[in-house]
Design a protein around this motif. Structure first.
Motif, short mmCIF file in Angstrom:
data_model
loop_
_atom_site.label_atom_id
_atom_site.label_comp_id
_atom_site.label_asym_id
_atom_site.label_seq_id
_atom_site.Cartn_x
_atom_site.Cartn_y
_atom_site.Cartn_z
N ALA A 60 -31.57 11.06 11.81
CA ALA A 60 -32.02 10.25 11.21
C ALA A 60 -31.33 9.20 10.35
O ALA A 60 -31.35 7.96 10.44
CB ALA A 60 -32.95 10.94 10.17
N ASP A 61 -30.21 9.67 9.82
CA ASP A 61 -29.10 9.01 8.96
C ASP A 61 -28.49 8.04 10.05
O ASP A 61 -27.83 6.64 9.64
CB ASP A 61 -28.18 9.79 8.42
N ALA A 62 -28.06 8.61 11.27
CA ALA A 62 -27.36 7.73 12.42
C ALA A 62 -28.45 6.57 12.52
O ALA A 62 -27.77 5.38 12.80
CB ALA A 62 -27.16 8.32 13.58
N ILE A 63 -29.53 6.54 12.77
CA ILE A 63 -30.67 5.57 12.99
C ILE A 63 -30.59 4.64 11.71
O ILE A 63 -30.46 3.49 11.90
CB ILE A 63 -31.90 5.80 13.31
N ARG A 64 -30.76 5.27 10.69
CA ARG A 64 -31.12 4.42 9.21
C ARG A 64 -29.91 3.56 8.84
O ARG A 64 -30.11 2.52 8.54
CB ARG A 64 -31.53 5.60 8.30
N ASN A 65 -28.68 4.03 9.06
CA ASN A 65 -27.54 3.45 8.54
C ASN A 65 -26.73 2.66 9.56
O ASN A 65 -25.70 2.12 9.13
CB ASN A 65 -26.70 4.39 7.74
N SER A 66 -27.32 2.57 10.59
CA SER A 66 -26.27 1.71 11.61
C SER A 66 -27.00 0.31 11.92
O SER A 66 -28.20 0.23 11.62
CB SER A 66 -26.45 2.71 12.91
N ASP A 67 -26.11 -0.60 12.58
CA ASP A 67 -26.66 -1.73 12.98
C ASP A 67 -26.91 -1.98 14.48
O ASP A 67 -28.15 -2.50 14.89
CB ASP A 67 -25.43 -2.80 12.64
N ASP A 81 -41.12 12.94 20.78
CA ASP A 81 -41.29 12.20 19.44
C ASP A 81 -40.83 13.15 18.33
O ASP A 81 -40.65 12.57 17.36
CB ASP A 81 -42.68 11.61 19.40
N ALA A 82 -40.88 14.42 18.32
CA ALA A 82 -40.48 15.14 17.30
C ALA A 82 -38.95 15.04 16.96
O ALA A 82 -38.65 14.90 15.74
CB ALA A 82 -40.90 16.60 17.43
N ALA A 83 -38.29 14.96 18.14
CA ALA A 83 -36.74 15.01 17.79
C ALA A 83 -36.50 13.45 17.71
O ALA A 83 -35.36 13.01 16.91
CB ALA A 83 -36.05 15.36 19.09
N PHE A 84 -37.17 12.47 18.27
CA PHE A 84 -36.73 11.06 18.34
C PHE A 84 -37.98 10.24 18.03
O PHE A 84 -38.50 9.67 18.95
CB PHE A 84 -36.10 10.69 19.55
N PRO A 85 -38.28 10.18 16.64
CA PRO A 85 -39.65 9.39 16.52
C PRO A 85 -39.75 7.99 16.75
O PRO A 85 -38.65 7.35 16.04
CB PRO A 85 -39.92 9.81 15.12
N ALA A 88 -39.14 5.44 13.73
CA ALA A 88 -37.57 5.52 13.24
C ALA A 88 -36.93 4.74 13.69
O ALA A 88 -35.75 4.00 13.09
CB ALA A 88 -36.96 6.64 13.37
N PHE A 89 -36.94 3.76 15.02
CA PHE A 89 -36.20 2.96 15.62
C PHE A 89 -36.55 1.56 15.25
O PHE A 89 -35.93 0.58 15.94
CB PHE A 89 -36.13 3.09 17.17
N ALA A 90 -37.77 1.21 14.52
CA ALA A 90 -38.32 -0.02 14.60
C ALA A 90 -37.28 -0.79 14.08
O ALA A 90 -36.85 -0.74 13.12
CB ALA A 90 -39.59 0.15 13.55
N GLY A 91 -37.35 -2.01 14.69
CA GLY A 91 -36.49 -3.19 14.41
C GLY A 91 -34.88 -2.96 14.59
O GLY A 91 -34.29 -3.88 14.48
N PHE A 126 -40.50 3.04 22.78
CA PHE A 126 -39.88 2.53 21.38
C PHE A 126 -40.33 1.10 21.31
O PHE A 126 -39.29 0.18 21.24
CB PHE A 126 -38.22 2.77 21.43
N LYS A 127 -41.47 0.97 21.10
CA LYS A 127 -41.91 -0.43 21.36
C LYS A 127 -41.71 -1.31 20.09
O LYS A 127 -41.53 -2.65 20.30
CB LYS A 127 -43.71 -0.48 21.15
N SER A 128 -41.20 -0.88 19.13
CA SER A 128 -40.77 -1.64 17.94
C SER A 128 -39.19 -1.76 17.86
O SER A 128 -38.64 -2.42 17.08
CB SER A 128 -41.31 -1.08 16.52
N ALA A 129 -38.27 -1.18 18.67
CA ALA A 129 -37.09 -1.26 18.90
C ALA A 129 -36.67 -2.50 19.88
O ALA A 129 -37.47 -2.93 20.38
CB ALA A 129 -36.57 0.02 19.49
N ARG A 130 -35.48 -2.81 19.55
CA ARG A 130 -34.71 -4.04 20.39
C ARG A 130 -33.93 -3.33 21.45
O ARG A 130 -32.70 -3.33 21.09
CB ARG A 130 -34.08 -4.86 19.36
N LEU A 131 -34.27 -2.85 22.49
CA LEU A 131 -33.75 -2.16 23.49
C LEU A 131 -32.59 -2.91 24.27
O LEU A 131 -33.16 -4.08 24.78
CB LEU A 131 -34.50 -1.24 24.19
N VAL A 132 -31.50 -2.63 24.62
CA VAL A 132 -30.60 -3.26 25.63
C VAL A 132 -29.99 -2.21 26.29
O VAL A 132 -29.71 -1.09 25.90
CB VAL A 132 -29.54 -4.10 24.86
#
Length: 258
Positions: A60-67, A81-85, A88-91, A126-132
């Motif tokens: 959770a912190d790796a996602i929240r605090n990274s660019d 989704d329990a492990a990787f909701p 949490a990846f939105a944006g 991860f529909k709200s994430a910006r995947l590459v």
């Protein structure tokens, strides 16, 4: 040590690919946050080896605090989704290094029927994430030993794909910083060109094996990671252009050798 950069890379999963990405990132001056499903205590030693730019944290912190997040886990695990909701990846800009291996991941009928690429399916997840998509087509030992500074005549290249142009540009800049030229594959609809069973996938970076080896000896030689062949940006583009949809979808798990 390179000048410390303002961008922080959050690594989810600390296996063969992300551990190499972390080493290259720290060498380039990036701060890195290491995480896995077993908790930060299991990565404390790895962070200590990497030095002051590395910290072991929760997922959770790796996602929240990274660019930029680097997601390197088994393909099927990304749908837990329990492990990787997904929320949490939105944006977030997320580098996905994932490949579909049916033997390990189970069957995904949409992928088997080529109705969608694995990256398109992950983007829906991860529909709200910006995947590459990046770092998915190279053996980890070659990711380690082929990295070279910008402008080096023997520098190799890696394909990068995505639907978000800005996210793709940022990930491409990161790929360039950690030792490889970035080649734009196109959108996620085109990303199959760098997936298993395509000309640019993994084997293109291997040097030619010695003559006279049996198939088992050749496989063992490959997985020992001998050297690595230079694959320039022009080479990668040429191999991408040769990709066809005649091969089976998904990879086959390699056998290990002692």
């Amino acid at each position: 040590m390179a000048t410390t950069k303002t961008t922080t890379i959050g690594l989810i999963g600390y296996g063969s690919i992300n551990s190499v990405v972390a080493r290259h990132a720290v060498a380039a001056g990036y701060r890195v946050l290491l995480s896995n499903s077993r908790g930060p205590a299991t990565l404390a030693d790895a962070a200590a080896v990497l030095g002051p730019l590395a910290t072991a944290v929760s997922v959770a912190d790796a996602i929240r605090n990274s660019d930029i997040v680097s997601l390197s886990i088994p393909f099927k695990a990304a749908f837990d989704d329990a492990a990787f909701p997904a929320d949490a990846f939105a944006g977030k800009i997320v580098v996905e290094t994932l490949n579909y291996y049916p033997e390990r991941d189970g069957r995904f009928p949409q992928l088997d029927a080529r109705e969608i690429t694995s990256s398109e399916l992950l983007q829906r997840r991860f529909k709200s994430a910006r995947l590459v998509k990046a770092f998915n087509n190279i053996y980890f030992k070659h990711l380690e030993n082929l990295a070279l500074p910008k402008g080096h005549p023997r520098r190799s290249a890696l394909p990068v794909a995505g639907d978000d142009a800005d996210a793709k540009a940022k990930v491409s800049a990161f790929v360039e910083d950690v030792g490889f030229d970035a080649v734009d594959v196109g959108s996620f609809a085109d990303s199959w060109q760098s997936e298993p069973n395509t000309p640019v996938y993994v084997w293109a970076y291997f040097p030619k094996p010695p003559e006279g080896l049996s198939e088992e000896e050749k496989a063992k030689w490959f997985f020992e990671g001998h050297g690595g062949g230079v694959l320039s940006a022009a080479d990668v583009k040429a191999l991408l252009a040769k990709a066809t949809k005649d091969s089976p979808v998904g990879g086959v798990m390699p056998k290990s050798f002692s």
